[in-house]
Design an enzyme around this catalytic site. Structure first.
Site, mmCIF file in Angstrom:
data_model
loop_
_atom_site.group_PDB
_atom_site.id
_atom_site.type_symbol
_atom_site.label_atom_id
_atom_site.label_comp_id
_atom_site.label_asym_id
_atom_site.label_seq_id
_atom_site.Cartn_x
_atom_site.Cartn_y
_atom_site.Cartn_z
ATOM 1 N N ASN A 95 -2.062 24.151 -1.761
ATOM 2 C CA ASN A 95 -2.177 24.877 -0.567
ATOM 3 C C ASN A 95 -3.102 25.899 -0.480
ATOM 4 O O ASN A 95 -3.069 26.771 -1.297
ATOM 5 C CB ASN A 95 -0.898 24.960 -0.123
ATOM 6 C CG ASN A 95 -0.128 26.119 -0.357
ATOM 7 O OD1 ASN A 95 -0.489 27.398 0.478
ATOM 8 N ND2 ASN A 95 0.518 26.598 -1.595
ATOM 9 N N ASN A 139 6.488 39.234 -3.617
ATOM 10 C CA ASN A 139 5.559 38.332 -3.782
ATOM 11 C C ASN A 139 4.170 38.644 -4.390
ATOM 12 O O ASN A 139 3.493 39.272 -3.702
ATOM 13 C CB ASN A 139 5.257 37.519 -2.477
ATOM 14 C CG ASN A 139 4.304 36.232 -2.549
ATOM 15 O OD1 ASN A 139 3.798 36.039 -3.893
ATOM 16 N ND2 ASN A 139 4.256 35.479 -1.622
ATOM 17 N N PHE A 140 4.412 38.885 -5.809
ATOM 18 C CA PHE A 140 3.230 39.143 -6.600
ATOM 19 C C PHE A 140 2.497 38.017 -7.135
ATOM 20 O O PHE A 140 1.764 38.021 -8.188
ATOM 21 C CB PHE A 140 3.702 39.974 -7.687
ATOM 22 C CG PHE A 140 4.382 41.442 -7.325
ATOM 23 C CD1 PHE A 140 4.196 41.807 -6.138
ATOM 24 C CD2 PHE A 140 5.294 41.854 -8.127
ATOM 25 C CE1 PHE A 140 4.546 43.057 -5.769
ATOM 26 C CE2 PHE A 140 5.823 43.329 -7.814
ATOM 27 C CZ PHE A 140 5.472 43.770 -6.468
ATOM 28 N N CYS A 188 0.852 35.012 -4.797
ATOM 29 C CA CYS A 188 -0.382 34.187 -3.928
ATOM 30 C C CYS A 188 -1.411 34.373 -4.638
ATOM 31 O O CYS A 188 -2.024 35.434 -4.370
ATOM 32 C CB CYS A 188 0.003 34.983 -2.625
ATOM 33 S SG CYS A 188 -1.011 33.541 -1.344
ATOM 34 N N ASN A 219 5.026 31.302 -9.537
ATOM 35 C CA ASN A 219 4.346 30.992 -8.170
ATOM 36 C C ASN A 219 3.214 29.948 -8.522
ATOM 37 O O ASN A 219 3.057 29.478 -9.676
ATOM 38 C CB ASN A 219 3.765 32.532 -7.695
ATOM 39 C CG ASN A 219 3.684 32.307 -6.455
ATOM 40 O OD1 ASN A 219 3.167 31.638 -5.703
ATOM 41 N ND2 ASN A 219 4.037 33.512 -5.784
ATOM 42 N N CYS A 237 10.155 -5.275 -27.716
ATOM 43 C CA CYS A 237 8.545 -5.077 -27.576
ATOM 44 C C CYS A 237 8.145 -6.232 -26.697
ATOM 45 O O CYS A 237 8.582 -7.527 -26.810
ATOM 46 C CB CYS A 237 8.009 -5.453 -28.836
ATOM 47 S SG CYS A 237 6.043 -5.296 -29.058
ATOM 48 N N CYS A 260 2.378 -5.721 -25.865
ATOM 49 C CA CYS A 260 1.200 -5.198 -24.957
ATOM 50 C C CYS A 260 -0.132 -4.671 -25.831
ATOM 51 O O CYS A 260 -1.201 -4.708 -25.467
ATOM 52 C CB CYS A 260 1.627 -4.430 -23.784
ATOM 53 S SG CYS A 260 2.145 -2.834 -24.468
ATOM 54 N N CYS A 292 3.810 11.507 -34.889
ATOM 55 C CA CYS A 292 3.201 12.357 -33.890
ATOM 56 C C CYS A 292 3.762 11.923 -32.445
ATOM 57 O O CYS A 292 3.179 12.566 -31.692
ATOM 58 C CB CYS A 292 1.727 11.954 -33.877
ATOM 59 S SG CYS A 292 0.968 10.403 -33.387
ATOM 60 N N CYS A 312 2.486 6.798 -30.057
ATOM 61 C CA CYS A 312 2.888 5.303 -29.924
ATOM 62 C C CYS A 312 4.160 5.406 -28.902
ATOM 63 O O CYS A 312 4.173 4.477 -28.001
ATOM 64 C CB CYS A 312 3.274 4.614 -30.978
ATOM 65 S SG CYS A 312 4.586 5.223 -31.989
#
Length: 424
Positions: free
Chosen positions: A75, A134-135, A137, A202, A345, A348, A385, A388
């Site tokens: 925005n 608000n620090f 924007c 923010n 399974c 795929c 890792c 998969c």
């Protein structure tokens, strides 16, 4: 049944779900509808000096996933474009009608003490429960010396926070920008200035996509665009990390946090609370799905708390913080190996392709005489890792199974493979 009520820096609310300072909290009509739906509080859309800000058209854009699912929201809207007095009158009326709900007022003003000293008594007179500075924007305000222009300079954060603590008795929450290298610096500055709490994150500087025919980014304002503030589910991982960084920093570990950033359901909220948040703020999910989403949020959180034996929000607040550490302190001897549930399974092959092309060639593709495929993990090649498991489209088909290495905990500073190991 779990008690969802909170007391956040003296601000009481029937539940931790607050609407963040944004279009959903721009006026009394919206806020009343939110309270009727069951929200525990709101942070009123940022007020500033008169004359009010002037917004452009259009203002929003999105980053889409499959089937036009909004993954991230952008925005370029500014702070309230309604007069200060109209906002003050509506805040007064709403708080009087809903005394049990949290009403926090967001503020953004130039870095001049008299400006803050002048507006704070007016906010107190509304009966509001607190203020949020608000620090953060990132567009339209920094060039005016406000918003992220303040949040990116810790000295300014401390200075303005101290002014506010001098001129009001209300709790002061400092909203931090994520557009910074190390979020701990402004958090420490806010604390040094006397802040009662911080809220984060923010929005993040962003351009979501372009119209390649017109060669202009979205949202387009005529034939031009600009960077905007990015929010929505896509920013949740960034927000969780920044919340955790503040919660586990020895200098800010006791600083209350209001968590913001991609919270779309009860589980998201629980994760923020477990990493340090005492309240949570929602914006994008409400804008996409309406205020009624809070019903599922409250019900889901309550049921989960009952299941886990947590009677109050405080029972699991910051519970995950001790388990969040620096990479160098992770156990180098811990090991997991992937395991494929052949009954689940669907053949795929996504796990095989991912591992074969981009990882460790630890999955074998087996074809029998009838041409049927089977995928099996090559244990001696698997490094655990998780790729998969991540690529598999079937939930819990692939799991990561811990292995008994027979070795004690050992971190990197003590690892003999480390050329700079701290060996004793």
């Amino acid at each position: 049944m779990a008690d969802l009520s909170i007391n956040f820096v003296g601000i009481k609310a029937p539940n931790p779900f607050w609407l963040a300072s944004a279009p959903p909290t721009d006026k009394a009509y919206n806020v009343i509808r939110a309270f009727e739906a069951g929200w525990g509080g709101v942070v009123w859309k940022t007020l500033g000096e008169d004359p009010p800000a002037v917004n452009v058209s259009s203002r929003y854009s999105a980053h889409y996933g499959k089937n036009r699912e909004v993954v991230g929201f952008n925005n370029i809207e500014l702070i309230t474009d309604r007069s200060l007095q109209i906002n003050l009158d509506e805040i007064t009326a709403v708080k009087k009608a809903w005394p049990d709900r949290a009403v926090v007022v967001s503020l953004m003003l130039p870095c001049e003490e008299h400006q803050w000293a002048g507006i704070l008594p007016k906010i107190e007179a509304t009966g509001a429960d607190g203020i949020e500075l608000n620090f953060g924007c990132p567009h339209g305000m920094p060039e005016r010396g406000m918003g992220a222009a303040v949040g990116q300079v810790p000295e300014y954060v401390e200075m303005v926070t101290r002014w506010c603590k001098t001129h009001t008795k209300l709790p002061v929450i400092v909203k931090l920008t994520p557009n910074i290298t190390d979020v701990r610096a402004p958090a420490r500055a806010a604390l040094a200035g006397g802040a009662d709490a911080v809220s984060l994150i923010n929005t993040i500087n962003s351009i979501t996509h372009l119209d390649l025919d017109r060669m202009v980014a979205f949202p387009a304002v005529g034939n031009a665009s600009t960077h905007g503030g990015y929010c929505g589910s896509a920013v949740k991982p960034i927000a969780l990390n920044m919340v955790a960084e503040i919660a586990r920093d020895p200098l800010t570990a006791q600083l209350p946090i209001s968590g913001i950033g991609g919270i779309s359901n009860w589980k998201d909220a629980a994760e923020f609370i477990a990493l340090g948040a005492g309240s949570v703020q929602v914006c994008t999910a409400a804008m996409l799905h309406g205020f009624r989403i809070v019903e599922e949020m409250k019900d889901g959180l309550s049921r989960w708390m009952d299941e886990k034996g947590y009677r109050t929000i405080d029972d699991f607040t910051r519970k995950a913080v001790p388990n969040t550490t620096d990479w160098k302190y992770l156990d180098m001897n811990y090991q997991v190996i992937a395991q494929i549930d052949q009954d689940k399974c669907i053949k795929c092959g996504k796990c095989f392709i991912a591992c074969e092309d981009t990882s460790h060639q630890a999955i074998a593709k087996l074809i029998d005489d009838a041409g049927n495929r089977t995928y099996e993990v090559i244990k001696q090649e698997c490094v655990g890792c998780n790729l998969c498991e991540i690529t598999c489209p079937v939930e819990k088909c692939i799991t990561m199974v811990p292995q008994d290495s027979g070795k004690p905990y050992m971190n990197w500073p003590k690892d003999p493979r480390n050329p700079r190991a701290e060996l004793v």
